[in-house]
Design an enzyme around this catalytic site. Structure first.
Site, PDB file in Angstrom:
ATOM      1  CD1 TRP A  54      -4.432  -2.247   3.618  1.00  0.00           C
ATOM      2  CD2 TRP A  54      -4.127  -0.267   4.624  1.00  0.00           C
ATOM      3  NE1 TRP A  54      -3.162  -1.808   3.319  1.00  0.00           N
ATOM      4  CE2 TRP A  54      -2.950  -0.616   3.923  1.00  0.00           C
ATOM      5  CE3 TRP A  54      -4.165   0.943   5.322  1.00  0.00           C
ATOM      6  CZ2 TRP A  54      -1.816   0.201   3.924  1.00  0.00           C
ATOM      7  CZ3 TRP A  54      -3.047   1.739   5.325  1.00  0.00           C
ATOM      8  CH2 TRP A  54      -1.896   1.376   4.629  1.00  0.00           C
ATOM      9  CD1 TRP A  93     -16.049  -3.878  -4.428  1.00  0.00           C
ATOM     10  CD2 TRP A  93     -16.380  -1.793  -5.157  1.00  0.00           C
ATOM     11  NE1 TRP A  93     -15.226  -3.048  -3.709  1.00  0.00           N
ATOM     12  CE2 TRP A  93     -15.410  -1.759  -4.139  1.00  0.00           C
ATOM     13  CE3 TRP A  93     -16.749  -0.596  -5.763  1.00  0.00           C
ATOM     14  CZ2 TRP A  93     -14.796  -0.582  -3.717  1.00  0.00           C
ATOM     15  CZ3 TRP A  93     -16.150   0.571  -5.348  1.00  0.00           C
ATOM     16  CH2 TRP A  93     -15.184   0.579  -4.345  1.00  0.00           C
ATOM     17  CB  THR A  94     -23.235  -2.939  -8.041  1.00  0.00           C
ATOM     18  OG1 THR A  94     -23.023  -1.563  -8.373  1.00  0.00           O
ATOM     19  CG2 THR A  94     -23.604  -3.053  -6.581  1.00  0.00           C
ATOM     20  CD  GLU A  95     -16.267  -3.275 -11.307  1.00  0.00           C
ATOM     21  OE1 GLU A  95     -15.553  -2.285 -11.220  1.00  0.00           O
ATOM     22  OE2 GLU A  95     -15.816  -4.410 -11.473  1.00  0.00           O
ATOM     23  CG  HIS A 115     -12.036   4.792  -9.709  1.00  0.00           C
ATOM     24  ND1 HIS A 115     -12.434   3.738 -10.501  1.00  0.00           N
ATOM     25  CD2 HIS A 115     -11.008   4.306  -8.970  1.00  0.00           C
ATOM     26  CE1 HIS A 115     -11.699   2.665 -10.237  1.00  0.00           C
ATOM     27  NE2 HIS A 115     -10.819   2.982  -9.320  1.00  0.00           N
ATOM     28  CG  ASP A 160     -16.057   4.150  -9.825  1.00  0.00           C
ATOM     29  OD1 ASP A 160     -15.165   4.191 -10.701  1.00  0.00           O
ATOM     30  OD2 ASP A 160     -15.888   3.639  -8.710  1.00  0.00           O
ATOM     31  CE1 TYR A 174     -12.879  -4.889  -1.131  1.00  0.00           C
ATOM     32  CE2 TYR A 174     -12.786  -4.932  -3.537  1.00  0.00           C
ATOM     33  CZ  TYR A 174     -12.531  -4.289  -2.333  1.00  0.00           C
ATOM     34  OH  TYR A 174     -11.937  -3.052  -2.344  1.00  0.00           O
ATOM     35  CD  GLU A 216      -8.465   0.093  -8.406  1.00  0.00           C
ATOM     36  OE1 GLU A 216      -8.239  -1.107  -8.393  1.00  0.00           O
ATOM     37  OE2 GLU A 216      -9.573   0.580  -8.723  1.00  0.00           O
ATOM     38  NE  ARG A 258     -17.400   1.152 -10.979  1.00  0.00           N
ATOM     39  CZ  ARG A 258     -16.562   0.744 -10.023  1.00  0.00           C
ATOM     40  NH1 ARG A 258     -17.026   0.323  -8.844  1.00  0.00           N
ATOM     41  NH2 ARG A 258     -15.274   0.788 -10.223  1.00  0.00           N
ATOM     42  CG  ASP A 303     -17.170  -7.580  -6.309  1.00  0.00           C
ATOM     43  OD1 ASP A 303     -16.579  -7.833  -5.243  1.00  0.00           O
ATOM     44  OD2 ASP A 303     -16.636  -6.945  -7.248  1.00  0.00           O
TER      45      ASP A 303
HETATM   46  C1  ACM Z   1     -11.015  -0.744  -4.637  1.00  0.00           C
HETATM   47  O1  ACM Z   1     -11.414  -1.916  -4.648  1.00  0.00           O
HETATM   48  N1  ACM Z   1     -10.441  -0.216  -5.703  1.00  0.00           N
HETATM   49  C2  ACM Z   1     -11.181   0.101  -3.470  1.00  0.00           C
END
Ligand code: ACM
Ligand code: ZN
Length: 522
Positions: free
Chosen positions: A360, A427-429, A229, A152, A390, A293, A123, A392
């Site tokens: 998981w 995650w760096t969105e 993705h 991604d 998480y 996803e 990202r 972020d």
């Molecule tokens: C994820 O957060 N979709 C692994």
């Protein structure tokens, strides 16, 4: 109180101090660690009149160590380079910038074999210096698995010689989503700035990162997210998708319907070609295939996917993903690798070999039948429960205390045997600059190291927080600043955070609220 994070298994402080620094006489077994110690201490003050001795001792576990600090002798006993290295990491932290370490006796070993950190460079792209800075921090915290999220929907960031468009074109998105407002109707705001041109790692650069990590006993695990993705790759090679229609690198985040077609042989070939090149760069045991996803909408109407389902006698589209996973798992196995992936790789777990490892990310709960079934079958998991780890997400939603509480107890009794270890992802969105990355990552990574390494019986959040506060200068000296306490304890609360129902929906806005408030003070 000895100021060590993660807290050791057994530690006893004694009277007095030993000089510690560049003037130490360093010798003994474990030549790699001896060399590393010399290199890292060369400019550090102190150490005169004292010796640091490394001895082999088979009573220590592979990653464990015994440490005895007396006024003129510091003795490390370990059974491998890893244990010796971790003893050195403890000493560096005990010394800080003081040029001396308190006399003490320590017996230590990790709770889990797998202690991971994931960085999303897809990202937003992180420079080699930043990646190495975080690898250094991991080493100081005795973490050993660096999961590198390299591709991604929004960007492909690893050079693949056979498919040059992946980085020429797949690294660039035309603009970037700015907010979640209007997201569901596709009307969220965007900036008008291209991002990502030239932002990728060459194979040589990745080899350098791998070597740097290996010197610190850290395995780099590449992740190529498939078959979902994958929009950045599909934008370069549209034939990878079910429809073959032209596509653009994603400028928005979320779950995309446009995924790879698992009915086409070319997709299997593509995945294996990419794996071939990456296995030459990443010598570690694991290879992560993402697998999260994966909406099956397009597969349901795709003639190729439907034909594959029929030909292979598969039950449905979930089983098609299971078939794809198994093909890739077998291919990786033939190259000596163990496949890992997000928990969705088990959506058709009956046809999956229990050799693979499921990470998981969906919250564990007593009712998660799939996870329990997997562990009962002998499968292994890595715990990364979203609402605990998480990074972020804003601190008011996820204060350090919550992350500290991550434990196998979340799985319910008797399932710890299936836990290979734990991992904390970033995650760096919504993270483009390094200061924001540090604000959200550094305190949580430090916290999580104790979750992975330390015995449950030794964990105490209040006491941990004291050690964390006492470590500010040490981590700052590693260029890893810890944000203010009132932020990481979740005290910065925008007015809308008090409306519980909105809390989750507005996490993105809240993380930026915290950032806007703090950025000039960090
Ligand atoms: C994820 O957060 N979709 C692994
Ligand atoms: Zn298809």
């Amino acid at each position: 109180m000895l100021n060590i994070i993660p807290v050791p298994l057994k530690a006893e402080e004694k009277e007095g101090f030993a000089p510690f620094g560049g003037k130490l006489k360093i010798y003994g077994e474990f030549s790699d660690t001896v060399k590393f110690a010399e290199k890292i201490l060369i400019n550090a003050k102190g150490g005169e009149g004292c010796e640091l001795v490394f001895e082999k001792n088979t009573d220590a576990t592979e990653e464990g160590y015994f440490l005895k600090v007396e006024e003129k002798t510091i003795k490390v006993k370990a059974s491998s380079e890893k244990g010796a290295f971790y003893a050195l990491m403890t000493l560096l932290q005990l010394a800080g910038n003081a040029g001396r370490v308190p006399c003490c006796e320590i017996g230590d070993k990790p709770r889990f074999a797998y202690r991971g950190f994931m960085l999303d460079s897809a990202r937003h792209f992180w420079s080699i210096d930043t990646v190495k800075r975080y690898i250094d921090l991991m080493a100081r915290l005795k973490m050993n698995e660096f999961h590198f999220h390299l591709t991604d929907d929004q960007g492909w960031r690893v050079e693949i010689k056979k498919y040059p468009l992946l980085t020429e074109k797949g690294s660039i998105r035309k603009n970037t989503q700015l907010s979640l407002y209007g997201y569901n109707s596709g009307k969220e705001a965007h900036d008008d700035v291209e991002y990502g041109r030239g932002c990728f790692y060459t194979q040589e650069q990745l080899k350098d990162i791998v070597a740097y990590a290996a010197e610190r006993h850290i395995e780099v695990i590449p992740e190529i997210d498939m078959p979902g993705h994958m929009v950045a790759a599909i934008a370069c090679y549209p034939e990878l998708s079910c429809t073959g229609e032209p596509a653009e690198v994603s400028t928005r985040w979320g779950v995309m319907d446009n995924i790879c077609c698992c009915g086409k042989e070319d997709v299997y070939r593509f995945a294996k070609d990419v794996i071939d090149e990456l296995c030459e760069i990443f010598p570690g045991r694991f290879f992560h295939i993402g697998g999260d996803e994966v909406p099956k909408k397009r597969w349901k109407t795709c003639p190729n996917c439907q034909e594959k389902i029929k030909k292979e006698g598969l039950k449905d589209e979930n089983a098609l993903q299971g078939y794809f996973n198994s093909e890739i798992a077998n291919y990786l196995k033939s190259k000596g690798k163990r496949m890992s992936g997000w928990n969705e790789i088990l959506d058709a777990q009956d046809i999956m070999d229990t050799e693979i490892v499921a990470q998981w990310w969906v919250n564990h709960s007593a009712g998660n039948a799939q996870e329990k079934k997997w562990i009962k079958r002998g499968g292994k998991i890595i715990m990364s429960p979203v609402s605990y780890v998480y990074m972020d997400h804003p601190y008011h939603l996820r204060p350090l205390k919550k992350t500290y509480a991550t434990d196998t107890e979340l799985l319910g009794a008797d399932f710890e045997k299936g836990v290979l270890g734990m991992e904390i992802p970033q995650w760096t969105e919504y993270i483009r600059c390094e200061k924001k990355l540090d604000m959200l990552t550094v305190p949580r990574l430090i916290t999580f190291s104790e979750v992975c390494w330390s015995d449950r019986a030794n964990k105490d959040y209040g006491e941990f927080e004291k050690r964390l506060e006492n470590s500010r200068e040490y981590f700052a000296s590693l260029n890893c600043p810890i944000c203010p306490k009132y932020l990481y304890t979740g005290k910065v609360r925008p007015w809308y955070a008090f409306t519980d129902g909105l809390k989750w929906a507005l996490w993105y806005k809240n993380v930026n609220y915290e950032w806007e408030l703090m950025k000039d003070r960090l």
